[in-house]
Design a protein around this motif. Sequence first.
Motif, PDB file in Angstrom:
ATOM      1  N   ASP A  64       5.133  11.759 -11.109  1.00  0.00           N
ATOM      2  CA  ASP A  64       6.082  11.068 -10.276  1.00  0.00           C
ATOM      3  C   ASP A  64       5.873   9.958 -10.085  1.00  0.00           C
ATOM      4  N   GLY A  65       5.206   9.939  -9.448  1.00  0.00           N
ATOM      5  CA  GLY A  65       4.408   7.827  -8.789  1.00  0.00           C
ATOM      6  C   GLY A  65       5.731   6.889 -10.031  1.00  0.00           C
ATOM      7  N   ALA A  68       8.689   7.211  -9.472  1.00  0.00           N
ATOM      8  CA  ALA A  68       9.844   6.429  -8.964  1.00  0.00           C
ATOM      9  C   ALA A  68       9.957   4.932  -8.959  1.00  0.00           C
ATOM     10  N   ASN A  69       8.954   4.315  -9.938  1.00  0.00           N
ATOM     11  CA  ASN A  69       8.563   2.882 -10.142  1.00  0.00           C
ATOM     12  C   ASN A  69       9.685   2.796 -11.155  1.00  0.00           C
ATOM     13  N   LEU A  70      10.163   3.312 -12.477  1.00  0.00           N
ATOM     14  CA  LEU A  70      11.059   3.334 -13.122  1.00  0.00           C
ATOM     15  C   LEU A  70      12.757   3.446 -11.791  1.00  0.00           C
ATOM     16  N   LEU A  71      12.935   4.615 -11.348  1.00  0.00           N
ATOM     17  CA  LEU A  71      14.032   4.376 -10.644  1.00  0.00           C
ATOM     18  C   LEU A  71      13.968   3.297  -9.153  1.00  0.00           C
ATOM     19  N   GLY A  72      13.286   2.791  -9.188  1.00  0.00           N
ATOM     20  CA  GLY A  72      12.509   1.275  -8.258  1.00  0.00           C
ATOM     21  C   GLY A  72      13.519  -0.190  -9.208  1.00  0.00           C
ATOM     22  N   ALA A  73      13.726   0.510 -10.875  1.00  0.00           N
ATOM     23  CA  ALA A  73      14.001  -0.488 -11.455  1.00  0.00           C
ATOM     24  C   ALA A  73      15.867  -0.375 -11.976  1.00  0.00           C
ATOM     25  N   ALA A  74      15.479   0.632 -11.992  1.00  0.00           N
ATOM     26  CA  ALA A  74      17.272   1.283 -12.202  1.00  0.00           C
ATOM     27  C   ALA A  74      17.098   2.804 -11.676  1.00  0.00           C
ATOM     28  N   ALA A 190       2.346   1.063  -4.724  1.00  0.00           N
ATOM     29  CA  ALA A 190       3.220   0.219  -5.968  1.00  0.00           C
ATOM     30  C   ALA A 190       2.396  -0.450  -6.638  1.00  0.00           C
ATOM     31  N   LEU A 193       0.524   1.650  -9.009  1.00  0.00           N
ATOM     32  CA  LEU A 193       1.757   2.383  -9.710  1.00  0.00           C
ATOM     33  C   LEU A 193       2.445   1.087 -11.535  1.00  0.00           C
TER      34      LEU A 193
ATOM     35  N   ALA B 118       9.212  -3.840 -10.877  1.00  0.00           N
ATOM     36  CA  ALA B 118       9.701  -2.293  -9.850  1.00  0.00           C
ATOM     37  C   ALA B 118       8.953  -2.257  -8.830  1.00  0.00           C
ATOM     38  N   LYS B 119       9.495  -1.368  -8.031  1.00  0.00           N
ATOM     39  CA  LYS B 119       8.775  -0.914  -6.415  1.00  0.00           C
ATOM     40  C   LYS B 119       9.577  -0.155  -6.831  1.00  0.00           C
ATOM     41  N   PRO B 120       8.804   1.225  -6.360  1.00  0.00           N
ATOM     42  CA  PRO B 120       8.843   2.275  -6.753  1.00  0.00           C
ATOM     43  C   PRO B 120       9.139   3.064  -4.616  1.00  0.00           C
ATOM     44  N   ASN B 121      10.342   3.350  -6.120  1.00  0.00           N
ATOM     45  CA  ASN B 121      12.021   4.078  -4.979  1.00  0.00           C
ATOM     46  C   ASN B 121      11.435   5.733  -4.941  1.00  0.00           C
ATOM     47  N   TYR B 122      10.813   5.698  -3.720  1.00  0.00           N
ATOM     48  CA  TYR B 122      10.527   7.354  -3.899  1.00  0.00           C
ATOM     49  C   TYR B 122      11.999   8.701  -3.308  1.00  0.00           C
ATOM     50  N   LEU B 125      13.306   9.161  -5.937  1.00  0.00           N
ATOM     51  CA  LEU B 125      13.265  10.563  -6.623  1.00  0.00           C
ATOM     52  C   LEU B 125      12.982  11.560  -6.013  1.00  0.00           C
TER      53      LEU B 125
END
Lengths: 291, 177
Positions: A64-65, A68-74, A190, A193, B118-122, B125
């Motif tokens: 899940d971390g 979240a990191n991939l979602l932080g990139a896109a 961060a 991750l 990238a910085k994590p975006n919880y 999620l």
Amino acid sequence: MKTSLIAALLAAALAQPALASSLSDLLGKAIENPDLVNSVVGAVQNTIDANRTIGPKEEKTLGDGMAANLLGAAPLVNNAGLQSYVNQVGRWVASQSEAPNLDWRFGVIDSPNVNSFATPGGVVLITRGLMDRLRNESELAGVLGHEITHVLRHHVTRAAQSGKGREAVANALQGVAQYKTDDARRQLGANVLSGVSEVYVRGLDKDDEFEADVTGMVLAARAGYNPYALVSVLQTLGEINPADGSVQLMFSTHPSPQARLDYIDRNVGSKLEKYAGGVENTPRFRAAIGR
Amino acid sequence: MKSFLIILLLGLANLAWAESGTLVRASELKQKPFTDAASSGKLATGARVDIVARQGAWMQVKSNGQSGWIKLLNVRTGSGKGGGGGIGSIGSVLATGSSGTTVTTGVKGLSSEQIRNAKPNYGELKKLDGYDATRQSATNSATANGLKPRSVPYVVSRATTSDNGNGNDPQNRRRGP
């Protein structure tokens, strides 16, 4: 795997007498659950964390971390209908596997690049750039089946634990054990991750990619689709100029589409042809994708 | 006006878009996509084909005035001549506003650099969690769309390299039920 795990545990125990007390505990876990991921073994400085076997709960925290990191990139494409659709298809394909009740979640991420990602524990992300190139739902099912296989077989976890990632994983999981009774999501930092997510830049073992193609075809066949749709996807990828920026990361982390087709040719060939009359497309694909 | 132009462009792209490939083995052309269908000719290894349609394990092709159906797995795409693009290039024009035919190294999207930075975006999620489907609803939706589950054994595939000590031993992998 079991033999080498036991040998590795013994070696670790001999190297660090302090570990002896937890050895029988670890061996017990490994024997009662052969699906546990390899424990990480090696010279570890003053910590037994890196020698711990990773169970489903820890994989999910880690995965899940990473998601979240991939979602932080896109981030996700802002389209609820599309996101729900990809979850309906993905959950259906995953339901044909030996882990139908994992916390499967699927998402389309807002990137023109052509790629898809699996994270340990059940998140699968596919880029808008790849979605745009799919002809029908059976092709989507093949791609999701490929990623689902990476989750089922712990490919990403194992790759993250190899080399330099070993300590990153150990750091990420420090203290996760204490959360076992806590349902609150544990959010990893961060820095941790970033180390673990390097696996998406480095890529997985190429045999894991080949296995994901073959097993992805089987999962799609089980779900009622034409399994050869994944062959068509790989032919689509083969048509894209490798110098095109949209495929650079995927091509640098995967065997070439031609090599993957050759592998399917040799290992699947006509074996799944009796299922090739399966579904190619559905009304819901046309509704969600508009093609 | 702009959207009209885009629609026009997409229309042109579809007209111009022809998939092609190369045969990796000699193939008999079939009149229909079935093994026991009548033959309509033969193509040699290395023959170039234009792909017209796909169905099941087959594709319909045209080559030097001949046409018929051959197995998908007899064909590889990509000539190394930098073809490709097609619809994809138009797609990236729409997506990024830059020319999809220009090769860029710092591509917008999801490069290794962006993953590294990238910085994590919880929060995102959590949004992802909100879209999930239950097993039951996925089954209902699949059934409504004509999908029927089938029992298919896993295909055991061979590793391309021997185990190099990274714990990746296919002999000992679980292969499902």
